[in-house]
Design a protein around this motif. Structure first.
Motif, PDB file in Angstrom:
ATOM      1  N   MET A   1      -5.632  -1.733   1.770  1.00  0.00           N
ATOM      2  CA  MET A   1      -6.727  -2.067   0.860  1.00  0.00           C
ATOM      3  C   MET A   1      -7.913  -2.551   1.670  1.00  0.00           C
TER       4      MET A   1
ATOM      5  N   VAL B   1     -16.120  -4.297  -4.474  1.00  0.00           N
ATOM      6  CA  VAL B   1     -15.468  -2.995  -4.674  1.00  0.00           C
ATOM      7  C   VAL B   1     -14.385  -2.839  -3.624  1.00  0.00           C
ATOM      8  N   LYS B   2     -13.381  -2.095  -3.975  1.00  0.00           N
ATOM      9  CA  LYS B   2     -12.236  -1.951  -3.082  1.00  0.00           C
ATOM     10  C   LYS B   2     -11.759  -0.508  -3.111  1.00  0.00           C
ATOM     11  N   GLU B   3     -11.312  -0.045  -1.960  1.00  0.00           N
ATOM     12  CA  GLU B   3     -10.659   1.262  -1.910  1.00  0.00           C
ATOM     13  C   GLU B   3      -9.226   1.065  -1.456  1.00  0.00           C
ATOM     14  N   THR B   4      -8.319   1.768  -2.122  1.00  0.00           N
ATOM     15  CA  THR B   4      -6.926   1.759  -1.693  1.00  0.00           C
ATOM     16  C   THR B   4      -6.676   3.072  -0.963  1.00  0.00           C
TER      17      THR B   4
ATOM     18  N   ASN C   1     -25.041   8.658  -1.298  1.00  0.00           N
ATOM     19  CA  ASN C   1     -24.261   7.619  -1.961  1.00  0.00           C
ATOM     20  C   ASN C   1     -23.696   8.115  -3.288  1.00  0.00           C
TER      21      ASN C   1
ATOM     22  N   PRO D   1      -7.965   8.164   0.615  1.00  0.00           N
ATOM     23  CA  PRO D   1      -8.223   7.284  -0.526  1.00  0.00           C
ATOM     24  C   PRO D   1      -7.458   7.678  -1.770  1.00  0.00           C
ATOM     25  N   VAL D   2      -6.846   6.692  -2.433  1.00  0.00           N
ATOM     26  CA  VAL D   2      -6.118   6.980  -3.672  1.00  0.00           C
ATOM     27  C   VAL D   2      -6.667   6.233  -4.883  1.00  0.00           C
ATOM     28  N   GLU D   3      -7.498   5.216  -4.651  1.00  0.00           N
ATOM     29  CA  GLU D   3      -8.073   4.519  -5.804  1.00  0.00           C
ATOM     30  C   GLU D   3      -9.319   3.744  -5.388  1.00  0.00           C
ATOM     31  N   TYR D   4     -10.223   3.618  -6.338  1.00  0.00           N
ATOM     32  CA  TYR D   4     -11.476   2.882  -6.145  1.00  0.00           C
ATOM     33  C   TYR D   4     -11.608   1.930  -7.319  1.00  0.00           C
ATOM     34  N   SER D   5     -11.949   0.677  -7.056  1.00  0.00           N
ATOM     35  CA  SER D   5     -12.031  -0.277  -8.164  1.00  0.00           C
ATOM     36  C   SER D   5     -13.157  -1.274  -7.916  1.00  0.00           C
ATOM     37  N   ALA D   6     -13.601  -1.908  -8.972  1.00  0.00           N
ATOM     38  CA  ALA D   6     -14.697  -2.884  -8.865  1.00  0.00           C
ATOM     39  C   ALA D   6     -14.391  -4.094  -9.735  1.00  0.00           C
TER      40      ALA D   6
ATOM     41  N   ASN E   1     -21.578   0.428  -3.003  1.00  0.00           N
ATOM     42  CA  ASN E   1     -20.824   1.496  -2.353  1.00  0.00           C
ATOM     43  C   ASN E   1     -21.438   1.894  -1.009  1.00  0.00           C
TER      44      ASN E   1
ATOM     45  N   LYS F   1     -17.316   1.077   6.663  1.00  0.00           N
ATOM     46  CA  LYS F   1     -16.242   1.997   7.069  1.00  0.00           C
ATOM     47  C   LYS F   1     -16.596   2.780   8.329  1.00  0.00           C
TER      48      LYS F   1
ATOM     49  N   LEU G   1     -16.251   1.301 -14.364  1.00  0.00           N
ATOM     50  CA  LEU G   1     -15.134   0.617 -13.704  1.00  0.00           C
ATOM     51  C   LEU G   1     -14.843  -0.730 -14.368  1.00  0.00           C
TER      52      LEU G   1
ATOM     53  N   THR H   1     -10.701   9.718  -7.770  1.00  0.00           N
ATOM     54  CA  THR H   1      -9.341   9.220  -7.522  1.00  0.00           C
ATOM     55  C   THR H   1      -8.813   8.389  -8.698  1.00  0.00           C
ATOM     56  N   ILE H   2      -9.678   8.073  -9.654  1.00  0.00           N
ATOM     57  CA  ILE H   2      -9.295   7.115 -10.710  1.00  0.00           C
ATOM     58  C   ILE H   2      -8.833   7.815 -11.982  1.00  0.00           C
TER      59      ILE H   2
ATOM     60  N   LEU I   1     -20.003  -0.545   1.389  1.00  0.00           N
ATOM     61  CA  LEU I   1     -18.619  -0.171   1.704  1.00  0.00           C
ATOM     62  C   LEU I   1     -18.586   1.017   2.673  1.00  0.00           C
ATOM     63  N   ASP I   2     -19.387   2.028   2.381  1.00  0.00           N
ATOM     64  CA  ASP I   2     -19.392   3.214   3.253  1.00  0.00           C
ATOM     65  C   ASP I   2     -19.907   2.890   4.653  1.00  0.00           C
TER      66      ASP I   2
END
Lengths: 100, 438
Positions: free
Chosen positions: B236, B183-186, A8, B275-280, B254, B261, A70, A18-19, B257-258
């Protein structure tokens, strides 16, 4: 660290890569180590979606890698000892989201 | 104290609530300053993925809305129950609907701020408000990192963590139960592949939203939802889990999320996408029962800061836009210089006439009730749905009646009967709350 945690942690690292950040040289997170030393649950060390908090066994304290934050605020609310003084990073600093 | 006011109204936070408040106040002839901590509009903001057009129409005219930088119109909605190997879906398509837009927040907030500036709002980015200024029990402005700004009213639209409302003592301290962590992944995927995969038109006039229940193999008793949206050339995917459940299970979101997926249905959605971005972000679940005091002397609270959302239906931006509008209008329509909390409390009365307070009231128990039955929702029923469809689809050379009888009785045998009764009463309670709501 068990395998699941390791996996993890690697996965989070990849996502964080990526950020974009505009890093401050000063931390926006202050930890009250006195409270942490009495805390058994150490919720911060697993709850943070960016894995910002780690328990340093040798120093016997919780360290925060604030640069990866974040800015969700989950740590502050879930800390059982209210030991985390988490605020927004200084003006213009911190995460820059463009695709969310 | 004689105060030299820099503005009539200061709005803290340039999200949909704050910008809407600023625009609504400036339209009534007030001098409005909109302060935001982000360097670029929208760059701190994150959400599920949809902005709703009815709320936008109540703020902007048709011609302005034509310039909205949306990526797709969301007019196909799927609700899906995931089991270990597959899923049961319900899809509603309406290709003529234009009720929801997929927009990146970086573009949406910038667009809204452009409109606000055109209408005369003074926008101050890159500025963190650290405290509120007090004069005889009245809030009279804000303290930023560098200076003091004075105004007659301050509108707090500073988001879910709402530090400033906390400082004023307008709300109780948050506990994990009050929040859903998301959390989100783009993911990036070329436009054409997205259109082929989801059978979308190339003119961006349609797009899909999907909500998933269940889908985890190991953890069975957490309250979670997975969401998915198609954008122009990005996808997204995000999950939301109760902060309380994460804490109790010592689980990192996470991992959730994993794991989701890895489910074949989800895997297929994001195949070949990178993946291009990860946000929470936190989603407030304080709702009607733990609503902050919405007004005090010189202060109004709007949007996420007031806990204005309906997470059951993924509604948030509409609550923010409309509550912001009412906050701005209330602040701007006070003519007698009486900015007491009592006078500003017309805001709450206005809210009570709208869907905002009505829905918050009707849904006041729903998430709490459903999360008590999270094991049933995310694990047991998806499993039973699978069993049912296996009976009617597998042509397994066993008589249908005997299988259906066995399946029906299994509801009594699988678990302690009290579990079933608890599920039934919970669903009835939810139904009653909504049907007899406001």
């Amino acid at each position: 660290m068990d395998d699941k945690t390791k996996k993890n942690s690697k996965s989070i690292q990849d996502k964080l890569a990526t950020i974009k950040y505009n890093c401050d040289n000063k931390s926006h997170i202050t930890i009250n180590q006195n409270k942490c030393s009495k805390c058994k649950e150490k919720v911060c060390t697993f709850i943070c979606p960016a894995n910002v908090y780690k328990f340093d066994e040798t120093a016997n304290e919780v360290v925060a890698q604030y640069e990866n934050c974040l800015e969700c605020g989950a740590c502050r609310i879930s800390c059982p000892k209210q030991a985390i003084d988490w605020h927004f990073p200084a003006s213009g600093c911190g995460i820059i989201l463009k695709n969310s | 104290m004689d105060i030299l006011y820099n503005a009539d109204i200061i709005v803290v936070g340039a999200g949909p609530a704050g910008i809407s408040a600023a625009i609504s106040a400036v339209r009534l002839g007030k001098k409005v300053v909109l302060i935001d901590r982000a360097k670029y509009p929208g760059s701190k903001n994150m959400y599920g993925g949809a902005v709703y057009s009815e709320a936008l129409k109540q703020i902007f005219d048709e011609k302005t809305l034509e310039t909205l930088p949306y990526e797709r119109i969301i007019n196909s909605n799927t609700w899906s129950f995931l089991n270990d190997t597959g899923s049961f879906d319900l899809t509603y398509n309406n290709s003529s609907s234009k009720s929801a837009y997929a927009i990146k927040r970086f573009n949406f907030e910038r667009w809204m701020i452009d409109q606000a500036k055109k209408e005369g709002v003074y926008y101050v980015p890159n500025t963190l408000v650290v405290d509120l200024l007090d004069d005889n029990g009245y809030v009279v402005g804000v303290q930023t990192e560098l200076e003091k700004y004075y105004s007659r009213v301050v509108i707090l639209a500073d988001g879910v963590n709402s530090f400033l409302a906390g400082k004023l003592g307008l709300r109780k301290e948050f506990v994990p139960k009050d929040m859903i962590l998301s959390v989100k992944e783009t993911f990036k995927l070329d436009k054409k592949t997205i259109e082929e995969r989801f059978r979308l038109k190339s003119d961006l006039s349609n797009g899909v939203a999907k909500m998933y229940f269940g889908g985890l193999k190991e953890v069975k008793n957490i309250f979670m939802m997975t969401y998915f949206y198609t954008f122009k050339d990005t996808l997204m995917l995000g999950v939301g889990v109760s902060l309380e459940d994460l804490k109790r299970n010592r689980l990192n979101i996470n991992e959730v999320l994993d794991e989701i997926k890895e489910h074949p249905d989800i895997k297929a959605l994001i195949k070949d996408a990178y993946p291009v971005e990860y946000s929470a972000h936190l989603i407030p679940e304080t709702g009607y029962k733990k609503m902050p005091k919405l007004t005090a002397n010189g202060v109004i609270i709007a949007g996420d800061a007031a806990g204005f959302i309906n997470s059951v239906h993924f509604e948030g931006t509409n609550f923010a836009l409309i509550s912001g509008k009412l906050a701005g209008e209330t602040a701007a329509s006070i003519n007698d210089f009486d900015y007491s909390g009592w006078n500003l409390s017309q805001y709450r009365k206005k809210l009570e006439k709208t869907f905002i307070m009505k829905d918050l009231y009707s849904y006041r128990n729903i998430i709490e009730n459903l999360s008590k039955r999270s094991g049933s929702l995310s694990y047991y029923y998806p499993k039973k749905i699978k069993e049912f469809f296996e009976i009617i689809t597998s042509a397994n050379c066993i008589s249908k009646s005997s299988q259906i009888r066995k399946f029906s009785f299994s509801f009594l045998r699988d678990r302690n009967i009290t579990e079933l009764l608890k599920d039934i009463t919970t669903f009835i309670k939810c139904g009653i709350d909504i049907f007899f709501g406001k």
